[in-house]
Design a protein around this motif. Sequence first.
Motif, short mmCIF file in Angstrom:
data_model
loop_
_atom_site.label_atom_id
_atom_site.label_comp_id
_atom_site.label_asym_id
_atom_site.label_seq_id
_atom_site.Cartn_x
_atom_site.Cartn_y
_atom_site.Cartn_z
N LEU A 1 -8.48 63.66 0.88
CA LEU A 1 -7.36 64.33 0.24
C LEU A 1 -6.58 63.26 -0.52
N CYS B 1 -2.31 63.25 -1.14
CA CYS B 1 -2.16 64.47 -0.34
C CYS B 1 -0.74 65.01 -0.44
N ALA C 1 -6.47 61.32 4.43
CA ALA C 1 -5.34 61.74 3.60
C ALA C 1 -4.61 60.50 3.12
#
Length: 292
Positions: free
Chosen positions: A125, A128, A154
């Motif tokens: 991600l 994020c 993330a």
Amino acid sequence: MAALMAPATQVNSNAWTGLAAGLAVEELETELLLEALFQRYGHEFRGYDRAYLRRRLGDAMRGHGAATLSGLQEKVLHAPAAASALLRMLAPQPVDLFENTGHTQRLRTVLAPSLRAWPLPRVWLAECAGVGEAWGLAIVLAEEGVLGKLDIHATLANEELVAEMQDAWLPVAALDAAQTRYAASGGHAALSTYFEVRDGQARLQPQLRRRITWSQYSLVTDASFNEFQAILCCGALSDFGPVLRQRVLRLFHDSLARFGVLCLDRPLAVSDAYAGRYQAIEGDRPWYKRVG
């Protein structure tokens, strides 16, 4: 009387000259502020889209009571709290749990099936959008039976935000508000079963949180750090200028395994870096499989 009046063409010319001078000063102030953020705090925004920056910096000026960008720069350089607030304003804005039900549905129908084919898949991600994005993904993949063998990475450029995400809690009321969106995206459980609750605050259950690794990473300056079977970057790319966007698309290509899945903010253009190496897997939506 008429002799004292300037010709209309001269008035218009003076007005345009004044406007151009004002814009030139604002552009110079913007560049100096971005340079100051880089030199003083190590955060790189010089390749960001200028329209995006003007909006964010305008909000920051109003929030700090600064009449000019130079005034904002003075506050940022000499007051750590002002610098922290501005860096937060320039970071990706957090999203609520299951905020985009259409995107969540595609996590179930596109992302989860592609991950089942990998023995130990990794999902990135990039920039994020807070725990709303990361926790929502973990819940969906747990329900689809792929989280047990999965690592979610993330990343955010802002180290202060990374530290907050690692120990984040949400108001219990946020779960109640998210329940309807979760159900609309294909969820069938009580959302609260995925959370531990304490003093009116909720946090994702430990067995799900352990699958998420939060770390500081800059898409602007850092190199590829792993190979991933899926990369999701649904918001930050729209804030980047054209040169930086191409740099990040090359970075994603270097980091994505062949036949891995890429999700972006908008469909790839023919002129985008490595666009020919991807195959669309969701019609006109920006979901792709790397095939080359």
